[in-house]
Design a protein around this motif. Sequence first.
Motif, PDB file in Angstrom:
ATOM      1  N   HIS A  90     -62.012  62.163  46.569  1.00 17.53           N
ATOM      2  CA  HIS A  90     -61.440  61.160  45.981  1.00 17.53           C
ATOM      3  C   HIS A  90     -62.410  60.704  44.917  1.00 17.53           C
ATOM      4  O   HIS A  90     -63.378  60.687  44.683  1.00 17.53           O
ATOM      5  CB  HIS A  90     -61.388  60.015  47.147  1.00 17.53           C
ATOM      6  CG  HIS A  90     -60.941  58.588  46.583  1.00 17.53           C
ATOM      7  ND1 HIS A  90     -59.701  58.384  45.749  1.00 17.53           N
ATOM      8  CD2 HIS A  90     -61.410  57.465  46.747  1.00 17.53           C
ATOM      9  CE1 HIS A  90     -59.719  57.311  45.385  1.00 17.53           C
ATOM     10  NE2 HIS A  90     -60.611  56.480  45.972  1.00 17.53           N
ATOM     11  N   HIS A  92     -62.861  57.831  43.008  1.00 16.40           N
ATOM     12  CA  HIS A  92     -62.734  56.291  43.493  1.00 16.40           C
ATOM     13  C   HIS A  92     -62.840  55.643  42.009  1.00 16.40           C
ATOM     14  O   HIS A  92     -63.628  55.698  41.421  1.00 16.40           O
ATOM     15  CB  HIS A  92     -63.921  55.996  44.204  1.00 16.40           C
ATOM     16  CG  HIS A  92     -64.160  54.492  44.650  1.00 16.40           C
ATOM     17  ND1 HIS A  92     -63.921  54.173  46.039  1.00 16.40           N
ATOM     18  CD2 HIS A  92     -64.130  53.390  43.904  1.00 16.40           C
ATOM     19  CE1 HIS A  92     -64.154  53.079  46.256  1.00 16.40           C
ATOM     20  NE2 HIS A  92     -64.109  52.447  44.793  1.00 16.40           N
ATOM     21  N   HIS A 135     -66.336  60.741  46.005  1.00 11.07           N
ATOM     22  CA  HIS A 135     -66.703  60.927  47.234  1.00 11.07           C
ATOM     23  C   HIS A 135     -65.671  61.871  47.951  1.00 11.07           C
ATOM     24  O   HIS A 135     -64.485  61.696  47.907  1.00 11.07           O
ATOM     25  CB  HIS A 135     -67.164  59.762  47.921  1.00 11.07           C
ATOM     26  CG  HIS A 135     -66.326  58.655  48.100  1.00 11.07           C
ATOM     27  ND1 HIS A 135     -65.320  58.594  49.085  1.00 11.07           N
ATOM     28  CD2 HIS A 135     -65.898  57.640  47.328  1.00 11.07           C
ATOM     29  CE1 HIS A 135     -64.627  57.672  49.037  1.00 11.07           C
ATOM     30  NE2 HIS A 135     -64.805  56.898  48.075  1.00 11.07           N
ATOM     31  N   HIS A 137     -63.356  62.067  51.230  1.00 11.63           N
ATOM     32  CA  HIS A 137     -62.423  61.204  51.709  1.00 11.63           C
ATOM     33  C   HIS A 137     -61.619  61.656  53.045  1.00 11.63           C
ATOM     34  O   HIS A 137     -60.416  61.702  53.152  1.00 11.63           O
ATOM     35  CB  HIS A 137     -61.365  60.745  50.642  1.00 11.63           C
ATOM     36  CG  HIS A 137     -61.051  59.377  50.696  1.00 11.63           C
ATOM     37  ND1 HIS A 137     -60.630  58.758  52.184  1.00 11.63           N
ATOM     38  CD2 HIS A 137     -60.909  58.293  50.102  1.00 11.63           C
ATOM     39  CE1 HIS A 137     -60.144  57.532  52.191  1.00 11.63           C
ATOM     40  NE2 HIS A 137     -60.668  57.173  50.749  1.00 11.63           N
ATOM     41  N   HIS A 486     -60.773  48.178  49.034  1.00  6.37           N
ATOM     42  CA  HIS A 486     -60.560  48.980  48.198  1.00  6.37           C
ATOM     43  C   HIS A 486     -59.191  49.366  48.108  1.00  6.37           C
ATOM     44  O   HIS A 486     -58.737  49.787  48.827  1.00  6.37           O
ATOM     45  CB  HIS A 486     -61.386  50.245  48.249  1.00  6.37           C
ATOM     46  CG  HIS A 486     -61.163  51.355  47.354  1.00  6.37           C
ATOM     47  ND1 HIS A 486     -61.106  50.845  45.997  1.00  6.37           N
ATOM     48  CD2 HIS A 486     -60.851  52.606  47.427  1.00  6.37           C
ATOM     49  CE1 HIS A 486     -60.743  52.097  45.071  1.00  6.37           C
ATOM     50  NE2 HIS A 486     -60.591  52.947  46.302  1.00  6.37           N
ATOM     51  N   HIS A 488     -56.646  51.921  46.129  1.00  6.42           N
ATOM     52  CA  HIS A 488     -56.408  53.237  45.413  1.00  6.42           C
ATOM     53  C   HIS A 488     -55.405  52.771  44.359  1.00  6.42           C
ATOM     54  O   HIS A 488     -54.247  52.218  44.418  1.00  6.42           O
ATOM     55  CB  HIS A 488     -55.952  54.377  46.228  1.00  6.42           C
ATOM     56  CG  HIS A 488     -57.057  54.825  47.104  1.00  6.42           C
ATOM     57  ND1 HIS A 488     -57.423  56.148  47.295  1.00  6.42           N
ATOM     58  CD2 HIS A 488     -58.014  54.138  47.970  1.00  6.42           C
ATOM     59  CE1 HIS A 488     -58.210  56.424  48.311  1.00  6.42           C
ATOM     60  NE2 HIS A 488     -58.839  55.189  48.609  1.00  6.42           N
ATOM     61  N   PHE A 543     -53.473  54.175  49.269  1.00  5.33           N
ATOM     62  CA  PHE A 543     -54.329  53.594  50.347  1.00  5.33           C
ATOM     63  C   PHE A 543     -55.005  52.369  49.925  1.00  5.33           C
ATOM     64  O   PHE A 543     -55.413  52.066  48.840  1.00  5.33           O
ATOM     65  CB  PHE A 543     -55.153  54.580  50.520  1.00  5.33           C
ATOM     66  CG  PHE A 543     -55.613  54.795  51.932  1.00  5.33           C
ATOM     67  CD1 PHE A 543     -55.163  54.514  53.034  1.00  5.33           C
ATOM     68  CD2 PHE A 543     -56.998  55.481  52.435  1.00  5.33           C
ATOM     69  CE1 PHE A 543     -55.558  54.431  54.653  1.00  5.33           C
ATOM     70  CE2 PHE A 543     -57.452  55.692  53.610  1.00  5.33           C
ATOM     71  CZ  PHE A 543     -56.820  54.974  54.617  1.00  5.33           C
ATOM     72  N   HIS A 545     -58.214  49.788  51.943  1.00  4.05           N
ATOM     73  CA  HIS A 545     -59.048  50.168  53.217  1.00  4.05           C
ATOM     74  C   HIS A 545     -60.217  49.288  52.836  1.00  4.05           C
ATOM     75  O   HIS A 545     -60.633  49.074  51.712  1.00  4.05           O
ATOM     76  CB  HIS A 545     -59.141  51.357  53.725  1.00  4.05           C
ATOM     77  CG  HIS A 545     -59.672  52.349  52.633  1.00  4.05           C
ATOM     78  ND1 HIS A 545     -61.033  52.289  52.696  1.00  4.05           N
ATOM     79  CD2 HIS A 545     -59.474  53.028  51.634  1.00  4.05           C
ATOM     80  CE1 HIS A 545     -61.490  53.290  51.693  1.00  4.05           C
ATOM     81  NE2 HIS A 545     -60.461  53.801  51.143  1.00  4.05           N
ATOM     82  N   HIS A 547     -64.077  49.385  52.760  1.00  4.43           N
ATOM     83  CA  HIS A 547     -65.091  50.438  52.280  1.00  4.43           C
ATOM     84  C   HIS A 547     -66.161  50.517  53.142  1.00  4.43           C
ATOM     85  O   HIS A 547     -67.175  51.356  52.687  1.00  4.43           O
ATOM     86  CB  HIS A 547     -65.151  50.497  50.653  1.00  4.43           C
ATOM     87  CG  HIS A 547     -65.337  51.809  50.061  1.00  4.43           C
ATOM     88  ND1 HIS A 547     -66.350  52.489  50.224  1.00  4.43           N
ATOM     89  CD2 HIS A 547     -64.532  52.383  49.617  1.00  4.43           C
ATOM     90  CE1 HIS A 547     -66.052  53.883  49.511  1.00  4.43           C
ATOM     91  NE2 HIS A 547     -64.817  53.661  49.110  1.00  4.43           N
TER      92      HIS A 547
HETATM   93 CU1  C2O Z   1     -64.037  55.103  47.696  1.00  6.68          CU
HETATM   94 CU2  C2O Z   1     -60.474  55.231  49.857  1.00  6.68          CU
HETATM   95  O1  C2O Z   1     -62.137  55.239  48.902  1.00  6.68           O
END
Ligand code: C2O
Length: 582
Positions: A90, A92, A135, A137, A486, A488, A543, A545, A547
């Motif tokens: 991902h 980020h 990172h 995921h 977080h 996305h 998404f 969520h 973190h």
């Molecule tokens: Cu850094 Cu869904 O994440």
Amino acid sequence: MGVFLLPSPAFLGALLFALSTLWLFPEFANARITRHYKFDIKLKNVTRLCHTKSIVTVNGRFPGPRIIAREGDRVVVKVVNHVQNNVTIHWHGVRQLRSGWADGPAYVTQCPIQTGQTYVYNFTIVGQRGTLLWHGHISWLRSTIYGAIVILPKRNISYPFAQPYKEVPIIFGEWWNADTEAVISQALQTGGGPNVSDAYTINGLPGPSYNCSAKDTFKLKVKPGKTYLLRLINAALNDELFFSIANHTFTVVEADAVYVKPFHTDTLLITPGQTTNILLKTKPHFPNATFLMAARPYFTGLGTFDNSSTAGILEYEPPSVPSSSTIPIKNLPLFKPTLPPLNDTSLATNFTKRFRSLANIQFPANVPQTVDKRFFFTVGLGSNPCPQNQTCQGPNGTKFAASVNNISFILPTTALLQAHFFGQSNGVYTTDFPNNPLIPFNYTGTPPNNTLVSNGTKVVQLSFNTSVELVMQDTSILGAESHPLHLHGFNFFVVGQGFGNFDSKKDPAKFNLVDPVERNTVGVPSGGWVAIRFLADNPGVWFMHCHLEVHTSWGLKMAWVVRDGKLPNQKLPPPPSDLPKC
Ligand code: C2O
């Protein structure tokens, strides 16, 4: 007979000048390039704290390679999976405008890349500059699969602050002597809290406060009288971190790849998933001392956590003409910073409140001034019943869970985005995620006796360009706790925050709609709430969520489905042909 003449210096100078002015033409200034990277996912033996283990890495590196691009560039990363684990990556904080297929969360925008498979992530960086991170995921693989994303301004565009002498990424992480995949799978089995990490790291190195680690210490060598841009990234799994450098202050200039109004501080807080650029002005003269930079957690929950500290060394280059009195560096006095108490919520609050968008002509804060849809989500812990014939190690013999509006999210076995794009959501997800808690209660008061969550794969569906206001309210169920949420696919504006229960009559009057900070990850205050606004201008499945990886594993996650708009450039293109299958 011909005479060959060496070009004169004057001619060379003129040639260089002619070449360099080419860059001044706008066509060239805006030249967007494509940057190619290859990520080979492979095992590597790494030793920390005198403990060697085989970890999943990118290209055998820990932390992984740095991605560097300019605003406007296209980034193409070919990921080849050589390990037994399923993998996804991902990017980020990258907005992924109409490139949701490249976002990376497993079972949300793609099926994982299986052993021996390849997937090419292809996206363009639009309207962002600063620091982000990439990172893994899927499950807890991001404990070892992570690295920096450095986004430079377009060519010939300068920073809104003086050009720093040097730029240095500083990535915080967590080191586990145990295999993190075993840690989380065991915790989900027993229902108890997972084991905590053995160390925090700076650029992969724990530093002198840990066993066996003096040699594994990050050193920042600096010259006196210069300004350094430190690109701080929190890639830790489960811990927000305070950070400080002994006898130095710094200026915060950017957060989550958006410039902010500069402010001075000597301590900062960074949650997992957040990035912060700071300017460090070194002392005007060789200080005859070295300085520790250190990080340790900010923790407000009830469970156990890794309460250790990581440190690196800020070392000044001695004067080039050593005077007879110059002391060898290793004999210089070493100053240590004082970090705040582990639960210093008032420092955390005062610090986060200082972030403000630049909100000027060049970098406007496009805060949605009107709201099409309002949402109120509770976020927090809860529990699931213990299966029959099992004993569970969660609260009162149950299993730990976490939820948004009391729904603990279950990842499907195929990707949500595929199901959405091909109109096959039946049996994969439902669109009845509640806009408000189904059963309102005193969220931050005495917790209810019933702490059970419900489980499901529910999403919120939005039409293209909906302007959204979302209040996220922490609950005191099984302990109030700060949750770095977080989102996305979007940046959002943090328009308000407070403690206790959000008051929809009084609190909105205090919202900042002028220069709120714009970010992708925000801490929901422990026992409090935060209000954000964003424009749903990016079609896809996004998404959202906590973190803190442990909370994500327990279900503190959900997804937004943003439908296509009417115009061709408002639609999500079809998936690339190499998109992995489940
Ligand atoms: Cu850094 Cu869904 O994440």
